[in-house]
Design an enzyme around this catalytic site. Sequence first.
Site, PDB file in Angstrom:
ATOM      1  N   LYS A 105       0.870  -1.173   0.000  1.00 13.06           N
ATOM      2  CA  LYS A 105       0.000   0.000   0.000  1.00 13.06           C
ATOM      3  C   LYS A 105       0.902   1.216   0.000  1.00 13.06           C
ATOM      4  O   LYS A 105       1.639   1.458   0.962  1.00 13.06           O
ATOM      5  CB  LYS A 105      -0.920   0.005   1.217  1.00 13.06           C
ATOM      6  CG  LYS A 105      -1.792   1.253   1.249  1.00 13.06           C
ATOM      7  CD  LYS A 105      -2.566   1.419   2.540  1.00 13.06           C
ATOM      8  CE  LYS A 105      -2.868   2.915   2.727  1.00 13.06           C
ATOM      9  NZ  LYS A 105      -3.545   3.194   3.999  1.00 13.06           N
ATOM     10  N   GLY A 116      -7.874   9.160   9.645  1.00 12.55           N
ATOM     11  CA  GLY A 116      -8.195   9.265  11.064  1.00 12.55           C
ATOM     12  C   GLY A 116      -9.274  10.277  11.399  1.00 12.55           C
ATOM     13  O   GLY A 116      -9.644  10.436  12.555  1.00 12.55           O
ATOM     14  N   ALA A 149      -9.314   5.391   4.078  1.00  8.66           N
ATOM     15  CA  ALA A 149      -9.164   6.542   4.984  1.00  8.66           C
ATOM     16  C   ALA A 149     -10.434   7.379   5.109  1.00  8.66           C
ATOM     17  O   ALA A 149     -11.178   7.572   4.146  1.00  8.66           O
ATOM     18  CB  ALA A 149      -8.020   7.460   4.556  1.00  8.66           C
ATOM     19  N   GLY A 150     -10.656   7.860   6.301  1.00 12.09           N
ATOM     20  CA  GLY A 150     -11.743   8.787   6.577  1.00 12.09           C
ATOM     21  C   GLY A 150     -13.027   8.159   7.077  1.00 12.09           C
ATOM     22  O   GLY A 150     -13.938   8.854   7.502  1.00 12.09           O
ATOM     23  N   ASN A 204      -9.029   1.842   9.696  1.00 13.38           N
ATOM     24  CA  ASN A 204      -8.236   1.446  10.859  1.00 13.38           C
ATOM     25  C   ASN A 204      -8.739   2.131  12.127  1.00 13.38           C
ATOM     26  O   ASN A 204      -9.313   1.503  13.011  1.00 13.38           O
ATOM     27  CB  ASN A 204      -6.758   1.787  10.617  1.00 13.38           C
ATOM     28  CG  ASN A 204      -5.829   1.263  11.703  1.00 13.38           C
ATOM     29  OD1 ASN A 204      -6.270   0.825  12.751  1.00 13.38           O
ATOM     30  ND2 ASN A 204      -4.554   1.283  11.467  1.00 13.38           N
ATOM     31  N   THR A 205      -8.586   3.463  12.161  1.00 12.21           N
ATOM     32  CA  THR A 205      -8.905   4.194  13.385  1.00 12.21           C
ATOM     33  C   THR A 205     -10.328   3.941  13.875  1.00 12.21           C
ATOM     34  O   THR A 205     -10.552   3.771  15.075  1.00 12.21           O
ATOM     35  CB  THR A 205      -8.708   5.711  13.145  1.00 12.21           C
ATOM     36  OG1 THR A 205      -7.445   5.892  12.508  1.00 12.21           O
ATOM     37  CG2 THR A 205      -8.725   6.480  14.442  1.00 12.21           C
TER      38      THR A 205
END
Lengths: 257, 325
Positions: free
Chosen positions: A96, A157, A184-185, A206-207
């Site tokens: 990635k 994040g 993301a986001g 992830n977050t």
Amino acid sequence: MSKEFYGVTLPNPLMLGTAQYPSPAILEEAFRASGASVATVSLRREGAGGTGQTFWKMIEDLGVHVLPNTAGCHTVKEAVTTAHMAREVFDTKWIKLELIGHTDSLQPDVFQLVEAARILSEDGFEVFPYTTEDLIVGERLLEAGCEVLMPWGAPIGSGRGLNNIYALRAMRAEFPDVPLVVDAGIGLPSHAAAAMELGFDAVLLNTAVARAGDPVQMARAMMAAVEAGQAAHEADPIEARDMAEASTPVIGKAFLS
Amino acid sequence: MTVYSVIGAGVAGLAVATELTERGATVEIYDPAGPPGPHGCSWWAGGMLAPWCEYENAEEPVLRLGQEAIVWWAAHTEVTRAGTLVVASKRDLPDMRRFARRTEGFVEVDRARVAALEPDLHGFGQGLFFEEEAHLDPRKALQDLYRGLKDKGVTIHKRIAPSGLQNAIDCRGLSAREYLYDLRGVKGEMLVIRCPDVEITRPVRLLHPRMPLYIVPRGEGIYMLGATMIESEDSSRITARSMLELLSAAYALNPAFGEAEVLEIGVDLRPAFPDNLPRIRRLGRTIYANGLYRHGYLLAPALARGVADLALHNTHSEMVDEDRA
């Protein structure tokens, strides 16, 4: 129909990051409970120099596809070095590619991204570029050898969901045959479901899971959401319209008229 | 007469030896490095007794068992009960709301109260104050335990423990990993700085998306800045990135920290099990007490009690996860 990621058909469209969990035990449970099919792992953050042995072994033991990333890299050179390290540590061609261009928004530097993607693709890597929703950049990345595109939903994040649905939809239309991943986001399952409803092929987050009060529960919720969104997309949803359309005939609005 | 041989003179070993001795057992200690010093990771700890703050990102036993620690330590060394102040930069205020949701034992404080608690903090409009929390100086605490044991006649052998000990208690942290298959090292980096221009009187945490950044006053203008948490088992060096993040945190608390002298750089590996909670395991004639992770001072008293319960009374506390005596 699910698309192949460099020849690999994933059993489901959920890719989970492995950073920031309260403990490796909870990370492992989140993967097992959700059944996520890909684990991203950061080499640079989690110890440069190939030294996170126990932790990385644990990730390998999850038995899912490992997608190492170049998180935290700001230059082509850094990213290429990290990718090589990752290939050695995890014995995979997948990478990635993340090239950060802006400190506050962690926005990708798309110029360096294209350059690094070309170098790595020529070197035999299978590149998953973290990019913006810009169509021309997407085009250039494909020319550089990428067979997957990963536009952001919102800054890393931030948990803001899909900031630019119009552009993501345009991207889907522009690249109908390329596997597209919203990366993301994502903050909520509804964001993940929305991405899948647009016809994206997977969601990477992830977050939203790792920092949830109960990461295991949230991982399950995310899996349910991406599966729902995917099924909905395949089911060909109805078009939105301005006026009500009764699902059963209404007296007075007769079919005779 | 039964002699208990504690191996390792870090916070785990010394706490275990102290607990056993105070319960009337005969104890000896083995550590080839001798008295506590920079060779052990507990030398580099923050020394925060902060169970409520830690609970934000830890399992329930940390909150419950951690609360016992303040009393235990107060009986053995100097403990400062001044609470913990948690602040966040403006852009990270959502993280503070989350932090508040994820734990308990605090009051929300406004700008005036922040300023009253810590006049030298610069520009923080709100915070969380954990009044019941405390801190200690880890090096002094280790030395106090060590001295206390010596005074009670505990023999301390400055050499590797011989094999075949009848009642061994292995408290060696990561050095014991060949016997503890699921133990790993988590890299931590910290700095000790001196900045007499700034007077901060209690541990202050600055919320950060990836690590709990904190500053702990050691007195006389000296502060400990900690600590990174990296899933890496390389303890050779601090990285520039980590140093930048630690120093930026101090600078954010008060720009006068820009003038601080850097006295020490600490890098070590915290021993941790997969759930980041400590374990007691009895395998044959040896009891292993390990995995204190980032909670060396917070959980060592509970670990010591658990070991003493097992060794002296064959009672299994919740930390015992395996007993193959």
